[in-house]
Design a protein around this motif. Structure first.
Motif, short mmCIF file in Angstrom:
data_model
loop_
_atom_site.label_atom_id
_atom_site.label_comp_id
_atom_site.label_asym_id
_atom_site.label_seq_id
_atom_site.Cartn_x
_atom_site.Cartn_y
_atom_site.Cartn_z
N ILE A 38 5.28 78.08 137.40
CA ILE A 38 6.40 78.59 138.19
C ILE A 38 6.90 77.46 139.08
N LYS A 39 8.19 77.18 139.02
CA LYS A 39 8.77 76.04 139.74
C LYS A 39 9.50 76.49 141.00
N SER A 40 9.50 75.62 141.99
CA SER A 40 10.27 75.83 143.20
C SER A 40 11.75 75.71 142.87
N ALA A 41 12.54 76.65 143.37
CA ALA A 41 13.99 76.60 143.18
C ALA A 41 14.62 75.47 143.98
N VAL A 42 13.90 74.91 144.93
CA VAL A 42 14.44 73.84 145.78
C VAL A 42 14.10 72.47 145.21
N SER A 43 12.81 72.21 144.97
CA SER A 43 12.38 70.87 144.56
C SER A 43 12.16 70.73 143.05
N GLY A 44 12.00 71.84 142.35
CA GLY A 44 11.69 71.78 140.93
C GLY A 44 10.22 71.49 140.65
N LEU A 45 9.42 71.30 141.68
CA LEU A 45 7.98 71.08 141.53
C LEU A 45 7.27 72.43 141.40
N VAL A 46 6.00 72.41 141.00
CA VAL A 46 5.26 73.66 140.87
C VAL A 46 5.21 74.36 142.23
N ALA A 47 5.58 75.64 142.22
CA ALA A 47 5.62 76.42 143.46
C ALA A 47 4.20 76.76 143.92
N THR A 48 4.04 76.92 145.23
CA THR A 48 2.77 77.37 145.79
C THR A 48 2.89 78.78 146.36
N GLY A 49 4.07 79.35 146.30
CA GLY A 49 4.33 80.70 146.80
C GLY A 49 5.82 80.95 146.79
N THR A 50 6.25 81.86 147.65
CA THR A 50 7.68 82.08 147.85
C THR A 50 7.97 81.85 149.32
#
Length: 127
Positions: free
Chosen positions: A69-81
């Motif tokens: 799951i990727k961060s909508a901001v950075s495109g890196l793997v998300a750690t949460g919302t």
């Protein structure tokens, strides 16, 4: 022990991402949050409660990583919302001093959170 959670992912973020909300903004951010409620009859010390929240947070981040799951901001793997919450309700049962990764309760809590979030994400992906 039981775990109930919501698994909205439209608001996925990575710790340290650029903040996208400013007080002057009046537009709504996308819906989506991961709220975790775990419950146990055990009586946890303050230290065990803090460790339990750490375990719950790490379990969430591990599952998001496993699903890519990727961060909508950075495109890196998300750690949460951007709006996550984790809560642990305790009882008056057996006392527990600790809840880290070396303790059975920590293992059980981590596995329960990971299983609940994994099955929720898998259900959403396969809809």
């Amino acid at each position: 022990m039981g775990v109930i959670l919501t698994a909205g992912l439209a608001n996925a973020r990575r710790a340290g991402d650029r903040a996208d909300y400013q007080e002057k903004n009046d537009h709504a951010l996308p819906a989506g949050t991961i709220n975790i409620l775990a419950a146990t009859n055990a009586k946890l010390t303050d230290a065990a409660l803090l460790e339990a929240l750490m375990i719950m947070t790490e379990a969430k981040a591990a599952v998001l990583s496993e699903y890519g799951i990727k961060s909508a901001v950075s495109g890196l793997v998300a750690t949460g919302t951007g709006t996550d919450c984790a809560t642990l309700a305790c009882g008056e049962g057996p006392p527990l001093r600790w809840c880290g990764k070396h303790v059975l309760f920590g293992e059980m809590l981590g596995r329960a959170v990971m299983e609940a979030l994994s099955s929720s994400i898998a259900w959403e992906v396969n809809r």
